[in-house]
Design a protein around this motif. Sequence first.
Motif, short mmCIF file in Angstrom:
data_model
loop_
_atom_site.label_atom_id
_atom_site.label_comp_id
_atom_site.label_asym_id
_atom_site.label_seq_id
_atom_site.Cartn_x
_atom_site.Cartn_y
_atom_site.Cartn_z
N GLN A 96 32.53 9.27 7.63
CA GLN A 96 31.24 8.63 7.35
C GLN A 96 31.44 7.35 6.54
O GLN A 96 30.79 6.34 6.80
CB GLN A 96 30.34 9.59 6.60
N LEU A 97 32.37 7.40 5.58
CA LEU A 97 32.67 6.24 4.76
C LEU A 97 33.18 5.09 5.62
O LEU A 97 32.78 3.94 5.46
CB LEU A 97 33.68 6.61 3.67
N MET A 98 34.07 5.40 6.55
CA MET A 98 34.61 4.37 7.44
C MET A 98 33.53 3.82 8.37
O MET A 98 33.51 2.63 8.68
CB MET A 98 35.78 4.91 8.27
N SER A 99 32.60 4.67 8.79
CA SER A 99 31.48 4.21 9.63
C SER A 99 30.62 3.20 8.86
O SER A 99 30.28 2.13 9.37
CB SER A 99 30.65 5.41 10.06
N VAL A 100 30.29 3.54 7.61
CA VAL A 100 29.49 2.63 6.78
C VAL A 100 30.28 1.35 6.51
O VAL A 100 29.72 0.25 6.49
CB VAL A 100 29.05 3.31 5.46
N HIS A 101 31.59 1.48 6.33
CA HIS A 101 32.46 0.32 6.12
C HIS A 101 32.29 -0.67 7.27
O HIS A 101 32.11 -1.88 7.05
CB HIS A 101 33.91 0.80 6.03
N ASP A 151 27.89 -8.12 6.94
CA ASP A 151 28.42 -9.23 6.15
C ASP A 151 28.77 -10.44 7.02
O ASP A 151 28.56 -11.58 6.61
CB ASP A 151 29.64 -8.80 5.33
N VAL A 152 29.29 -10.19 8.21
CA VAL A 152 29.57 -11.31 9.14
C VAL A 152 28.27 -12.00 9.52
O VAL A 152 28.17 -13.24 9.51
CB VAL A 152 30.33 -10.81 10.40
N VAL A 153 27.24 -11.20 9.83
CA VAL A 153 25.93 -11.77 10.17
C VAL A 153 25.37 -12.55 8.98
O VAL A 153 24.86 -13.67 9.14
CB VAL A 153 24.95 -10.66 10.63
N LEU A 154 25.46 -11.98 7.79
CA LEU A 154 24.95 -12.65 6.60
C LEU A 154 25.67 -13.98 6.33
O LEU A 154 25.02 -14.99 6.04
CB LEU A 154 25.08 -11.75 5.37
N HIS A 159 17.79 -13.44 7.07
CA HIS A 159 18.96 -13.40 6.18
C HIS A 159 18.67 -12.50 4.97
O HIS A 159 19.52 -11.68 4.58
CB HIS A 159 19.30 -14.83 5.73
N LYS A 160 17.50 -12.63 4.40
CA LYS A 160 17.13 -11.81 3.24
C LYS A 160 17.01 -10.34 3.63
O LYS A 160 17.43 -9.45 2.88
CB LYS A 160 15.83 -12.31 2.62
N SER A 161 16.45 -10.07 4.80
CA SER A 161 16.34 -8.69 5.28
C SER A 161 17.72 -8.08 5.46
O SER A 161 17.95 -6.92 5.11
CB SER A 161 15.58 -8.65 6.61
N MET A 162 18.65 -8.83 6.01
CA MET A 162 20.02 -8.34 6.18
C MET A 162 20.68 -8.11 4.81
O MET A 162 21.46 -7.18 4.65
CB MET A 162 20.85 -9.32 7.02
N GLY A 163 20.35 -8.94 3.83
CA GLY A 163 20.87 -8.75 2.47
C GLY A 163 20.36 -7.45 1.86
O GLY A 163 21.13 -6.72 1.22
N VAL A 164 19.09 -7.14 2.08
CA VAL A 164 18.52 -5.89 1.57
C VAL A 164 19.17 -4.71 2.29
O VAL A 164 19.54 -3.71 1.66
CB VAL A 164 16.98 -5.87 1.76
N LEU A 165 19.36 -4.83 3.61
CA LEU A 165 20.03 -3.78 4.38
C LEU A 165 21.45 -3.57 3.87
O LEU A 165 21.92 -2.44 3.72
CB LEU A 165 20.04 -4.14 5.86
N SER A 166 22.13 -4.67 3.56
CA SER A 166 23.49 -4.59 3.02
C SER A 166 23.51 -3.85 1.69
O SER A 166 24.42 -3.05 1.43
CB SER A 166 24.06 -6.01 2.87
N MET A 167 22.52 -4.09 0.84
CA MET A 167 22.45 -3.38 -0.44
C MET A 167 22.21 -1.88 -0.22
O MET A 167 22.79 -1.04 -0.92
CB MET A 167 21.32 -3.94 -1.31
N ALA A 168 21.37 -1.52 0.75
CA ALA A 168 21.13 -0.11 1.05
C ALA A 168 22.41 0.55 1.56
O ALA A 168 22.76 1.66 1.15
CB ALA A 168 20.01 0.02 2.08
N LEU A 169 23.12 -0.15 2.46
CA LEU A 169 24.38 0.37 2.97
C LEU A 169 25.42 0.51 1.85
O LEU A 169 26.18 1.48 1.81
CB LEU A 169 24.92 -0.53 4.08
N LEU A 170 25.42 -0.46 0.93
CA LEU A 170 26.35 -0.40 -0.19
C LEU A 170 26.08 0.82 -1.07
O LEU A 170 27.01 1.51 -1.51
CB LEU A 170 26.28 -1.68 -1.03
#
Length: 193
Positions: free
Chosen positions: A15-20, A27-30, A54-65
């Motif tokens: 699961q960790l590798m999937s989220v990675h 991050d590439v999209v951002l 871009h901001k939506s992807m940043g929020v998604l990135s924070m949730a994934l993090l």
Amino acid sequence: MAIATKSRLNSAFKQLMSVHWWMAIADVVLFATGTFMSQLERGVSFRHSFYDFHKSMGVLSMALLTWRILLLLRVWWKKYTQRFPKFSWLWLKTLALHISLYVFMWAVPVSGFLLSNSFRANNVKFFGFVLPDIFPQDSAMENLGRNLHFWLSYSLLAFTLLHTIEQRKVVRANWRRFRQFLQSKLDRVRSGF
């Protein structure tokens, strides 16, 4: 043997590798959208939509993090309660690199929030949903937010490249698997399914 394989396939590490990899894509999209949108003239019609994406992807990135950190703690707990790590220079170097990556993965979106919130209140949306401000609107902080977001983003890119170099064997193996996958799909198309 089948039970051990099944438990490994559903493991926290998998699961960790999937989220990675989902975070790597985000991050590439951002980085690509951030670089592109910063070059756009103010009069371009889709500029505002690009910033919102871009901001939506940043929020998604924070949730994934957040999800990734919880999974990482679970993996560490299972791993290090059974066997403590061997302290070596290589282990410390890898640990420092990964801690730096996590700090930058957190700091880049937070600096983006600082920039957006300083510029205008209620300026961050998650795919259309307005998010509450983390920082007060303050034009004096806008320049600080812009500089932090820029330099932290490029620092994250540099540390990501270091991580990629460190994991070059894994990168080569994944690239080989990806090419084989594409080749098999191409062969199926050529043969008419």
